[in-house]
Design an enzyme around this catalytic site. Structure first.
Site, PDB file in Angstrom:
ATOM      1  N   THR A  11     -65.527  -6.210  21.157  1.00  0.00           N
ATOM      2  CA  THR A  11     -65.862  -5.798  19.785  1.00  0.00           C
ATOM      3  C   THR A  11     -64.625  -5.817  18.880  1.00  0.00           C
ATOM      4  OG1 THR A  11     -67.504  -4.347  20.774  1.00  0.00           O
ATOM      5  CG2 THR A  11     -66.982  -3.946  18.462  1.00  0.00           C
ATOM      6  N   VAL A  12     -63.559  -5.160  19.323  1.00  0.00           N
ATOM      7  CA  VAL A  12     -62.359  -5.053  18.489  1.00  0.00           C
ATOM      8  C   VAL A  12     -61.523  -6.325  18.567  1.00  0.00           C
ATOM      9  CG1 VAL A  12     -60.218  -3.764  18.146  1.00  0.00           C
ATOM     10  CG2 VAL A  12     -62.316  -2.547  18.708  1.00  0.00           C
ATOM     11  N   LYS A  94     -56.907   5.068  22.849  1.00  0.00           N
ATOM     12  CA  LYS A  94     -56.518   6.498  22.826  1.00  0.00           C
ATOM     13  C   LYS A  94     -56.455   7.079  24.235  1.00  0.00           C
ATOM     14  CE  LYS A  94     -60.487   7.830  22.601  1.00  0.00           C
ATOM     15  NZ  LYS A  94     -61.597   7.361  21.854  1.00  0.00           N
ATOM     16  N   VAL A 121     -56.450   6.353  17.094  1.00  0.00           N
ATOM     17  CA  VAL A 121     -57.025   7.644  16.694  1.00  0.00           C
ATOM     18  C   VAL A 121     -57.625   7.507  15.302  1.00  0.00           C
ATOM     19  CG1 VAL A 121     -56.557  10.076  16.239  1.00  0.00           C
ATOM     20  CG2 VAL A 121     -55.297   8.900  18.044  1.00  0.00           C
ATOM     21  N   GLY A 176     -75.436   2.168  17.619  1.00  0.00           N
ATOM     22  CA  GLY A 176     -74.154   1.716  18.176  1.00  0.00           C
ATOM     23  C   GLY A 176     -73.004   2.677  17.917  1.00  0.00           C
ATOM     24  N   GLU A 179     -71.534   5.712  22.696  1.00  0.00           N
ATOM     25  CA  GLU A 179     -71.419   4.827  23.855  1.00  0.00           C
ATOM     26  C   GLU A 179     -72.716   4.938  24.668  1.00  0.00           C
ATOM     27  OE1 GLU A 179     -68.497   3.211  24.399  1.00  0.00           O
ATOM     28  OE2 GLU A 179     -67.608   4.138  22.646  1.00  0.00           O
ATOM     29  N   ASP A 190     -63.388  13.408  23.907  1.00  0.00           N
ATOM     30  CA  ASP A 190     -62.836  12.379  23.009  1.00  0.00           C
ATOM     31  C   ASP A 190     -62.034  13.037  21.881  1.00  0.00           C
ATOM     32  OD1 ASP A 190     -63.039   9.442  21.882  1.00  0.00           O
ATOM     33  OD2 ASP A 190     -63.624  10.752  20.226  1.00  0.00           O
ATOM     34  N   LYS A 194     -57.885  12.907  21.019  1.00  0.00           N
ATOM     35  CA  LYS A 194     -57.353  12.552  19.698  1.00  0.00           C
ATOM     36  C   LYS A 194     -56.499  13.701  19.144  1.00  0.00           C
ATOM     37  CE  LYS A 194     -61.230   9.515  18.575  1.00  0.00           C
ATOM     38  NZ  LYS A 194     -62.605   9.495  18.084  1.00  0.00           N
ATOM     39  N   GLY A 292     -65.234   1.253  14.614  1.00  0.00           N
ATOM     40  CA  GLY A 292     -65.873   0.057  14.065  1.00  0.00           C
ATOM     41  C   GLY A 292     -64.879  -1.086  14.045  1.00  0.00           C
TER      42      GLY A 292
HETATM   43  P1  NAP Z   1     -65.145  -4.157  24.678  1.00  0.00           P
HETATM   44  O1  NAP Z   1     -66.053  -4.687  23.637  1.00  0.00           O
HETATM   45  O2  NAP Z   1     -65.717  -3.641  25.951  1.00  0.00           O
HETATM   46  O3  NAP Z   1     -64.101  -5.337  25.024  1.00  0.00           O
HETATM   47  C1  NAP Z   1     -63.198  -5.270  26.090  1.00  0.00           C
HETATM   48  C2  NAP Z   1     -62.512  -6.616  26.248  1.00  0.00           C
HETATM   49  O4  NAP Z   1     -61.465  -6.459  27.200  1.00  0.00           O
HETATM   50  C3  NAP Z   1     -63.410  -7.753  26.752  1.00  0.00           C
HETATM   51  O5  NAP Z   1     -63.104  -8.948  26.079  1.00  0.00           O
HETATM   52  C4  NAP Z   1     -63.043  -7.871  28.230  1.00  0.00           C
HETATM   53  O6  NAP Z   1     -63.117  -9.214  28.736  1.00  0.00           O
HETATM   54  C5  NAP Z   1     -61.590  -7.457  28.213  1.00  0.00           C
HETATM   55  N1  NAP Z   1     -61.175  -6.815  29.471  1.00  0.00           N
HETATM   56  C6  NAP Z   1     -61.586  -5.628  29.975  1.00  0.00           C
HETATM   57  N2  NAP Z   1     -60.980  -5.368  31.146  1.00  0.00           N
HETATM   58  C7  NAP Z   1     -60.182  -6.433  31.392  1.00  0.00           C
HETATM   59  C8  NAP Z   1     -59.303  -6.766  32.452  1.00  0.00           C
HETATM   60  N3  NAP Z   1     -59.133  -5.963  33.500  1.00  0.00           N
HETATM   61  N4  NAP Z   1     -58.632  -7.955  32.382  1.00  0.00           N
HETATM   62  C9  NAP Z   1     -58.802  -8.769  31.331  1.00  0.00           C
HETATM   63  N5  NAP Z   1     -59.612  -8.500  30.289  1.00  0.00           N
HETATM   64  C10 NAP Z   1     -60.302  -7.350  30.315  1.00  0.00           C
HETATM   65  O7  NAP Z   1     -64.237  -2.966  24.103  1.00  0.00           O
HETATM   66  P2  NAP Z   1     -63.924  -2.637  22.546  1.00  0.00           P
HETATM   67  O8  NAP Z   1     -65.037  -1.838  21.952  1.00  0.00           O
HETATM   68  O9  NAP Z   1     -63.462  -3.857  21.865  1.00  0.00           O
HETATM   69  O10 NAP Z   1     -62.720  -1.573  22.708  1.00  0.00           O
HETATM   70  C11 NAP Z   1     -61.416  -2.008  23.079  1.00  0.00           C
HETATM   71  C12 NAP Z   1     -60.435  -0.837  22.918  1.00  0.00           C
HETATM   72  O11 NAP Z   1     -60.397  -0.444  21.538  1.00  0.00           O
HETATM   73  C13 NAP Z   1     -60.809   0.436  23.695  1.00  0.00           C
HETATM   74  O12 NAP Z   1     -59.627   1.060  24.154  1.00  0.00           O
HETATM   75  C14 NAP Z   1     -61.498   1.299  22.650  1.00  0.00           C
HETATM   76  O13 NAP Z   1     -61.421   2.695  22.930  1.00  0.00           O
HETATM   77  C15 NAP Z   1     -60.668   0.958  21.435  1.00  0.00           C
HETATM   78  N6  NAP Z   1     -61.340   1.208  20.151  1.00  0.00           N
HETATM   79  C16 NAP Z   1     -62.583   0.720  19.928  1.00  0.00           C
HETATM   80  C17 NAP Z   1     -63.182   0.926  18.690  1.00  0.00           C
HETATM   81  C18 NAP Z   1     -64.547   0.367  18.405  1.00  0.00           C
HETATM   82  O14 NAP Z   1     -65.023   0.567  17.272  1.00  0.00           O
HETATM   83  N7  NAP Z   1     -65.186  -0.329  19.336  1.00  0.00           N
HETATM   84  C19 NAP Z   1     -62.484   1.624  17.687  1.00  0.00           C
HETATM   85  C20 NAP Z   1     -61.189   2.098  17.941  1.00  0.00           C
HETATM   86  C21 NAP Z   1     -60.628   1.885  19.184  1.00  0.00           C
HETATM   87  P3  NAP Z   1     -64.522 -10.015  28.828  1.00  0.00           P
HETATM   88  O15 NAP Z   1     -64.933 -10.290  27.419  1.00  0.00           O
HETATM   89  O16 NAP Z   1     -64.202 -11.264  29.586  1.00  0.00           O
HETATM   90  O17 NAP Z   1     -65.456  -9.078  29.555  1.00  0.00           O
HETATM   91  N1  HSE Z   2     -66.409   7.352  20.307  1.00  0.00           N
HETATM   92  C1  HSE Z   2     -65.540   7.639  19.220  1.00  0.00           C
HETATM   93  C2  HSE Z   2     -66.262   8.432  18.155  1.00  0.00           C
HETATM   94  C3  HSE Z   2     -64.978   6.405  18.551  1.00  0.00           C
HETATM   95  O1  HSE Z   2     -67.489   8.601  18.195  1.00  0.00           O
HETATM   96  O2  HSE Z   2     -65.605   8.920  17.249  1.00  0.00           O
HETATM   97  C4  HSE Z   2     -63.831   5.804  19.291  1.00  0.00           C
HETATM   98  O3  HSE Z   2     -62.752   6.702  19.318  1.00  0.00           O
END
Ligand code: NAP
Ligand code: HSE
Length: 418
Positions: A11-12, A94, A121, A176, A179, A190, A194, A292
Site C-alpha cells: 500500500t505505502v 512504528k 507516527v 479499510g 486492520e 498502537d 506512538k 493512508g
Molecule cells: P503492505 O501493503 O502489507 O506491504 C508490505 C510490502 O512489503 C509488500 O510489498 C511485501 O512484498 C513486502 N514485504 C513484506 N515482508 C517482506 C520480506 N520479508 N522481504 C521482502 N519484502 C517483504 O504494508 P503497508 O500497508 O504498505 O505498510 C508498510 C509499513 O508502513 C508498515 O510498517 C506500516 O505500519 C507502515 N504504515 C502504513 C500506513 C498505511 O496507511 N498503510 C501508514 C503509515 C505507516 P510482496 O508485495 O511481494 O508481498
Molecule cells: N492502525 C493505525 C490507526 C494506522 O488506526 O491509526 C497506522 O498507524
C-alpha cells in the site's frame, strides 16, 4: 544523484514509488519484495525487483534504504544491515522503532547516518518534525492526543450513528481503516507505541511503550457515548504524557470523557490530533489523517529529500532513543470518574454498590439506572454513576471491587475537564 532502494511495494511502497518516479530528483535503483513475479497494477514496468536483501545492502551506489515492509523481524534485519553498511534509513514502521529503536539509533550514531521516521507516527501530520525541530529549544510539559484513527472512527460512529461496537468496527474494516486483525488498534497498543515515540522526542528521554498503562475501547457500548453526550462530553481514546512537578513522567492511553468544547472533541472519524503544551509556544494543536498511502508517501518523500539534500537528522549521543528511561511519576492527578456497571435489578443491589464506593473512599456524584422494559429480577441492567475527584489508585480499587464473576467488567473512565 541520491540513490535509494525501497523495501516493500505494498500500500505505502507503491504510493511512494509513484511519487518518486513522478517528480523528485531521486534515483530509485531497486525495490525489495517477497514475490518478484507478483502483478503490481499501477506500477510502471521496468522496475528492478529483488527478493534478496543482500542485493541492496551490498550495493555501494545505494545511499538510502526506505523500509516499508512492516513487522519487526525481516524489517529489523534490513534496517540494521543498511545502517551497518553506512546507508541512511527512512521508515514508516512504528512497531520497528517501538521495539528496536535504541539499537537502530545506536547504529546510526556509530555510522554517522540519519534515520527519517516522520511517516511512522500519525503519518498525515508532521509532528515528528515539529517536536524535533520547531520545539527543540522549548520545554514541553505535556502532550495529549488522539493517535489511533481506527478507534476514533469507531467511537465517532458509535456516538453519531448509535452503532454498537461490533457494527462500528465492521464498518471501519469494510472501509479499510482497521486492520483485518484490529487487536493492536482497539486495545490501545498502537496508540501506546506512538505515544512512546512522541513522548521520547518531547521529553528527551527514552519511553518504553510497554510501561505505558493502556486501556482499549472493546468494553464500551453506545450507551456510554449517549450518556457522555447527555452530560456534555465526548468519549475519545486519549493518549497523554505529562511531566509532574518533580520532572517525572506520567503517561496513559485509554478512553476518557472530554468536554464537547475541548479541541480534541471536534476530531472525528479516522483523523488524528496532538496537542503540545510548552513553556514558550503555549498550546499547539496538530490535526490530520493518521494513515493512508498519500499522506504516508508525502511524509516519506520529505525525509528522503532532506537526507538527499544534506538536511537529514544526524543521530547524536544525546538522541532521546539513546537517553536513559524517563523516571515514572506517581500517576495521573485525581479526576472525576464515569462508571457503568451491569447489575441485577433487585432490592439491596444499589446499597451494596454504594458500600463499595464508601470502602474505596470515593464519593458518588450522580446515579442513573435507565428504565428498562419489564425490569426487575435477575436480568442485568445498566447502572451509571459519576464520582467526585478520585485518585488513580481509588479508581483501580473500584474497578476490582465492583467486578463480579459472571457479569461484564465494570467500565470506569476518567472525566478530563481541562
Ligand atoms: P503492505 O501493503 O502489507 O506491504 C508490505 C510490502 O512489503 C509488500 O510489498 C511485501 O512484498 C513486502 N514485504 C513484506 N515482508 C517482506 C520480506 N520479508 N522481504 C521482502 N519484502 C517483504 O504494508 P503497508 O500497508 O504498505 O505498510 C508498510 C509499513 O508502513 C508498515 O510498517 C506500516 O505500519 C507502515 N504504515 C502504513 C500506513 C498505511 O496507511 N498503510 C501508514 C503509515 C505507516 P510482496 O508485495 O511481494 O508481498
Ligand atoms: N492502525 C493505525 C490507526 C494506522 O488506526 O491509526 C497506522 O498507524
Amino acid at each position: 544523484m541520491h540513490t535509494i532502494a525501497i523495501a516493500g511495494a505494498g500500500t505505502v511502497g507503491a504510493a511512494l514509488i509513484q511519487s518518486v518516479l513522478a517528480s523528485v530528483p531521486i534515483r530509485l535503483k531497486a525495490v525489495l519484495v517477497r514475490d518478484a513475479g507478483k502483478p503490481r497494477p499501477g506500477l510502471p514496468t521496468g522496475l528492478d525487483y529483488v527478493t534478496d536483501p543482500a542485493a541492496i545492502l551490498a550495493d555501494p551506489e545505494i545511499d538510502t534504504v526506505v523500509e516499508l515492509m512492516g513487522g519487526t523481524g525481516a524489517a529489523f534485519e534490513l534496517a540494521s544491515g543498511a545502517l551497518a553498511a553506512g546507508k541512511h534509513l527512512v521508515t514508516a514502521n512504528k512497531n520497528l522503532l517501538a521495539e528496536r529503536g535504541p539499537e537502530l539509533f545506536a547504529l546510526a550514531r556509530d555510522k554517522g547516518r540519519s534515520i527519517g521516521f516522520e511517516a511512522a507516527v500519525c503519518a498525515g501530520m508532521p509532528v515528528i518534525r515539529a517536536l524535533q525541530e520547531a520545539l527543540r529549544a522549548d520545554r514541553v510539559s505535556a502532550i495529549e492526543g488522539i493517535l489511533n484513527g481506527t478507534t476514533n472512527y469507531i467511537l465517532t460512529r458509535m456516538a453519531e450513528d448509535n452503532l454498537d461496537y461490533a457494527a462500528a468496527l465492521a464498518q471501519a474494516q469494510r472501509l479499510g481503516f482497521a486492520e483485518p486483525d484490529p487487536a493492536n488498534d482497539v486495545s490501545g497498543v498502537d496508540a501506546a507505541c506512538k505515544l512512546g515515540i512522541l513522548a521520547a522526542l518531547a521529553f528527551h528521554r527514552r519511553v518504553e511503550w510497554r510501561a505505558i498503562p493502556a486501556q482499549g475501547i472493546q468494553d464500551l457500548q453506545a450507551e456510554d457515548l449517549r450518556q457522555a453526550a447527555r452530560m456534555g462530553y465526548r468519549v475519545k481514546l486519549l493518549a497523554r504524557a505529562a511531566l509532574d512537578q518533580n520532572g517525572r513522567l506520567d503517561s496513559t492511553v485509554g478512553p476518557a470523557l472530554i468536554p464537547v468544547g475541548h479541541p480534541l472533541a471536534a476530531v472525528r472519524d479516522e483523523f488524528n490530533a496532538l496537542m503540545v503544551a510548552s513553556d514558550g509556544f503555549g498550546r499547539n494543536l496538530f490535526m490530520g489523517k493518521g494513515a493512508g498511502p498519500a499522506p504516508t508517501a508525502a511524509s516519506l518523500l520529505a525525509d528522503i529529500l532532506d537526507i538527499a539534500q544534506g538536511r537529514g537528522w544526524p543521530v547524536g549521543a544525546d538522541h532521546p532513543f539513546l537517553a536513559g528511561p524517563a523516571p515514572a511519576g506517581a500517576g495521573a492527578a485525581p479526576c472525576r470518574l464515569y462508571l457503568r456497571l451491569a447489575v441485577p435489578d433487585r432490592p439491596g443491589v444499589l446499597a451494596a454498590v454504594a458500600g463499595r464506593f464508601a470502602e474505596a473512599g470515593v464519593s458518588i456524584a450522580s446515579v442513573l439506572q435507565p428504565e428498562t422494559a419489564g425490569g426487575g429480577g435477575p436480568v442485568l441492567v445498566p447502572l451509571i454513576l459519576t464520582t467526585h475527584a478520585a485518585a488513580t489508585e481509588a479508581a483501580a480499587r473500584l474497578r476490582e471491587t465492583l467486578a463480579e464473576p459472571g457479569r461484564p467488567a465494570p467500565v470506569v473512565l476518567p472525566i478530563v475537564d481541562d
